[in-house]
Scaffold this motif. Structure first.
Motif, PDB file in Angstrom:
ATOM      1  N   ALA A  55     -21.895  -1.514   2.661  1.00  8.18           N
ATOM      2  CA  ALA A  55     -20.706  -1.907   2.189  1.00  8.18           C
ATOM      3  C   ALA A  55     -19.751  -2.225   3.514  1.00  8.18           C
ATOM      4  O   ALA A  55     -19.897  -1.217   4.541  1.00  8.18           O
ATOM      5  N   SER A  56     -18.841  -3.027   3.324  1.00  7.36           N
ATOM      6  CA  SER A  56     -17.883  -3.213   4.412  1.00  7.36           C
ATOM      7  C   SER A  56     -16.408  -3.348   3.953  1.00  7.36           C
ATOM      8  O   SER A  56     -16.322  -3.700   2.778  1.00  7.36           O
ATOM      9  N   LEU A  57     -15.552  -2.691   4.893  1.00  7.40           N
ATOM     10  CA  LEU A  57     -14.296  -2.650   4.411  1.00  7.40           C
ATOM     11  C   LEU A  57     -13.488  -3.764   5.216  1.00  7.40           C
ATOM     12  O   LEU A  57     -13.623  -3.877   6.316  1.00  7.40           O
ATOM     13  N   PHE A  58     -12.683  -4.593   4.494  1.00  7.58           N
ATOM     14  CA  PHE A  58     -12.100  -5.759   5.201  1.00  7.58           C
ATOM     15  C   PHE A  58     -10.536  -5.482   4.630  1.00  7.58           C
ATOM     16  O   PHE A  58     -10.161  -5.033   3.578  1.00  7.58           O
ATOM     17  N   ASP A  59      -9.879  -5.826   5.733  1.00  4.37           N
ATOM     18  CA  ASP A  59      -8.298  -6.021   5.427  1.00  4.37           C
ATOM     19  C   ASP A  59      -8.091  -7.581   4.786  1.00  4.37           C
ATOM     20  O   ASP A  59      -8.004  -8.277   5.694  1.00  4.37           O
ATOM     21  N   VAL A  60      -7.415  -7.461   3.796  1.00  8.01           N
ATOM     22  CA  VAL A  60      -7.042  -8.910   3.420  1.00  8.01           C
ATOM     23  C   VAL A  60      -5.693  -8.973   2.908  1.00  8.01           C
ATOM     24  O   VAL A  60      -4.911  -9.430   2.150  1.00  8.01           O
ATOM     25  N   SER A  61      -4.608  -7.915   3.488  1.00 10.71           N
ATOM     26  CA  SER A  61      -3.453  -7.699   3.255  1.00 10.71           C
ATOM     27  C   SER A  61      -2.531  -8.988   3.552  1.00 10.71           C
ATOM     28  O   SER A  61      -1.360  -9.323   3.414  1.00 10.71           O
ATOM     29  N   HIS A  62      -3.171  -9.875   4.644  1.00  6.66           N
ATOM     30  CA  HIS A  62      -2.319 -11.080   4.721  1.00  6.66           C
ATOM     31  C   HIS A  62      -2.218 -12.012   3.539  1.00  6.66           C
ATOM     32  O   HIS A  62      -1.299 -12.923   3.469  1.00  6.66           O
ATOM     33  N   ALA A 101     -20.721  -0.478  -2.362  1.00  2.63           N
ATOM     34  CA  ALA A 101     -19.196  -0.317  -2.555  1.00  2.63           C
ATOM     35  C   ALA A 101     -19.140   0.636  -4.044  1.00  2.63           C
ATOM     36  O   ALA A 101     -18.129   1.336  -4.156  1.00  2.63           O
ATOM     37  N   VAL A 102     -19.830   0.077  -4.827  1.00  5.05           N
ATOM     38  CA  VAL A 102     -19.782   0.819  -6.129  1.00  5.05           C
ATOM     39  C   VAL A 102     -19.928   2.249  -6.298  1.00  5.05           C
ATOM     40  O   VAL A 102     -19.323   3.208  -6.660  1.00  5.05           O
ATOM     41  N   ASP A 103     -21.065   2.559  -5.294  1.00  6.15           N
ATOM     42  CA  ASP A 103     -21.308   3.899  -5.120  1.00  6.15           C
ATOM     43  C   ASP A 103     -20.284   4.976  -4.331  1.00  6.15           C
ATOM     44  O   ASP A 103     -19.783   5.884  -4.802  1.00  6.15           O
ATOM     45  N   VAL A 104     -19.573   4.063  -3.284  1.00  4.23           N
ATOM     46  CA  VAL A 104     -18.626   4.791  -2.596  1.00  4.23           C
ATOM     47  C   VAL A 104     -17.398   5.086  -3.490  1.00  4.23           C
ATOM     48  O   VAL A 104     -16.788   5.952  -3.253  1.00  4.23           O
ATOM     49  N   LEU A 105     -16.919   3.793  -4.132  1.00  2.00           N
ATOM     50  CA  LEU A 105     -15.889   4.121  -4.833  1.00  2.00           C
ATOM     51  C   LEU A 105     -15.843   5.069  -6.106  1.00  2.00           C
ATOM     52  O   LEU A 105     -14.920   5.779  -6.592  1.00  2.00           O
TER      53      LEU A 105
END
Lengths: 361, 122
Positions: A44-51, A147-151
């Motif tokens: 799983a990777s975390l992306f910032d897509v706040s733009h 991702a689903v496990d982490v969340l």
């Protein structure tokens, strides 16, 4: 140049910051694009897509108003349902692609960073609706099979959500709006979280042994392998949804009722086929074919152009997409790519290049 | 002795044959290299000509001939293992060997100290 609320975290993590759509964004972290790409597919990777632009659209008849500018069925969305669609100009050309979610008393729109100001002006000009940015919220994406496990460890409801649905949830005491969606072809989530909370939530997610940060470079190679369009490259105002290979976004009721910009032209091409169409391209050799590379047939006649291309880390070879004349667009068609003056053999193939792994329940 | 160009190539001369590659600085700036095209033996270049292509995940770049001469060998290992450019840019990741035709051009190239100063200012 604008910064997202995660700017300091990106720098702390060693992100290589570049300008993108007026924002300082990380193109990669020290692990590098290949590693970030593979990690997304495996973990799983975390992306910032706040733009990206987050908008709220309120109108008296929810859905009907937005349908004036998009070809998808919005009225039929149920609460918590998300749909991919495109914003059309009068000729049926694509002004932007976006996600629309029904959130009860309003629609929640996520639009491209490079288009958000134009979108907002266009929507306000044409619709009898109240449309505003959600200025106080950031947007992050957690993408990949873990991702689903982490969340779920933070809130078990996450595991029950299906692809293209959203809801308001608490994650570690923070109120978020979360959708099971993304731009990588993997299972994953996009989380709209208050600017004051986004760093805390991001750090919390990064504490997981499964999660690493990923930048715009990996985001681009992941979406390319997933066969997903990048606005301004694989689609623009001169391309309509049929040419872009998006006939599936026009639901039956909309085909029958029309009532969206460029409907006659789009429906004619839906029935009779467009002159050119977006296709997947697999070079036979190892040389990547980048945006702008000419596509020629076996006789050397130009039949199209590459709009996105590069190295596919999961495919372990070059992949591309582009537009070719419809008569040359069949799967298995042999084409040539003009790379540095040389004709390099390639084949038209089905997309995605890497299989989608969405959770449909 | 190693010599360096402003285009971030290195050369190591043995007799009249120069081995050419790209520097650690260039390899790091490119990121993960995924494709390399090296010239074939017999190709002749003037100093500054496009001699090879190196592509990372992000972009394609030209490698220029730092010296004039005739290619005696391209590094075929890079065709199958382009990542060697990142792993060992000054060693196994060399690009091609060149029979130098104008030794005077070598004099104009930077030594290691000068190159390190050059990149420190970039």
């Amino acid at each position: 140049m604008q910064k997202t609320p995660l700017y300091d975290l990106h720098v702390e993590l060693g992100g290589k910051m570049v300008e993108f759509a007026g924002y300082q964004m990380p193109v990669q972290y020290p692990a590098g694009v290949l590693s970030e790409h593979q990690h997304t597919r495996e973990s799983a990777s975390l992306f910032d897509v706040s733009h990206m632009g987050q908008l709220i659209l309120k109108s008296t008849v929810l859905g009907a108003e937005l349908e004036k500018l998009v070809p998808s069925s919005i009225q039929n969305l149920t609460q918590g349902q998300t749909r991919y669609t495109v914003l059309l100009n009068e000729e049926g050309g694509i002004l932007d692609d976006l996600l629309v979610t029904h959130r009860g008393d309003h629609l929640y729109l996520v639009v491209n960073a490079s288009r958000k100001d134009e979108d907002l002006a266009y929507l306000r000009q044409h619709l009898d609706a109240e449309i505003n940015y959600i200025e106080e919220r950031s947007l992050i994406a957690l993408q990949g099979p873990k991702a689903v496990d982490v969340l779920s460890a933070l809130n078990p409801v996450c595991a029950t959500m299906k692809f293209m649905t959203g809801q308001t949830l608490e994650l570690a005491g923070m109120s978020v709006y979360i959708t099971r969606s993304g731009y990588t072809g993997e299972d994953g989530f996009e989380i709209s979280v208050h600017n004051n909370d986004v760093e805390e939530l991001s750090r919390l997610l990064l504490e997981s042994e499964f999660v690493k940060p990923a930048g715009l470079g990996a985001r681009d190679s992941l979406r390319l392998e997933a066969g997903l369009c990048l606005y301004g490259h694989d689609m623009d105002e001169t391309i309509n949804p049929i040419q872009a290979g998006l006939r599936w976004i026009i639901q039956k009721r909309r085909r029958e009722e029309k009532g969206f910009p460029g409907a006659d032209k789009i429906l004619d091409q839906l029935e009779n086929g467009p002159e050119k169409i977006r296709v997947g391209i697999k070079p036979e050799g190892r040389a990547p074919a980048r945006e702008g590379v000419e596509i020629v047939d076996s006789d050397g006649n130009k039949i199209g152009v590459v709009t996105s291309g590069g190295f596919g880390p999961t495919v372990q070879g070059p992949v591309a997409m582009g537009y070719v004349e419809a008569s040359k667009s069949g799967i298995g068609e042999k084409i040539n790519l003009m790379i540095r003056g040389k004709a390099m053999p390639a084949n038209i193939v089905e997309m995605p290049f890497a299989p989608h792994r969405y959770y449909r329940g | 002795m190693l010599k360096f160009s402003k285009d971030h190539e290195w050369v190591e001369v043995d007799g009249d044959v120069a081995t050419v590659g790209i520097t650690q600085y260039a390899a790091d700036a490119l990121g993960d290299v995924v494709f390399v095209e090296v010239p074939e033996a017999g190709a002749t270049f003037s100093q500054g000509d496009d001699a090879a292509v190196v592509e990372s995940v992000k972009a394609a770049s030209e490698v220029y001939a730092p010296l004039s001469g005739e290619v005696t060998e391209g590094n075929q290992v890079l065709a199958d293992n382009p990542g060697m450019v990142n792993e060992d840019p000054l060693g196994e990741g060399w690009f091609f060997k060149l029979k130098v035709s104008d030794a005077a051009e070598l004099e104009e190239m930077m030594d290691e100290d000068a190159y390190n100063e050059f990149i420190a200012d970039l």
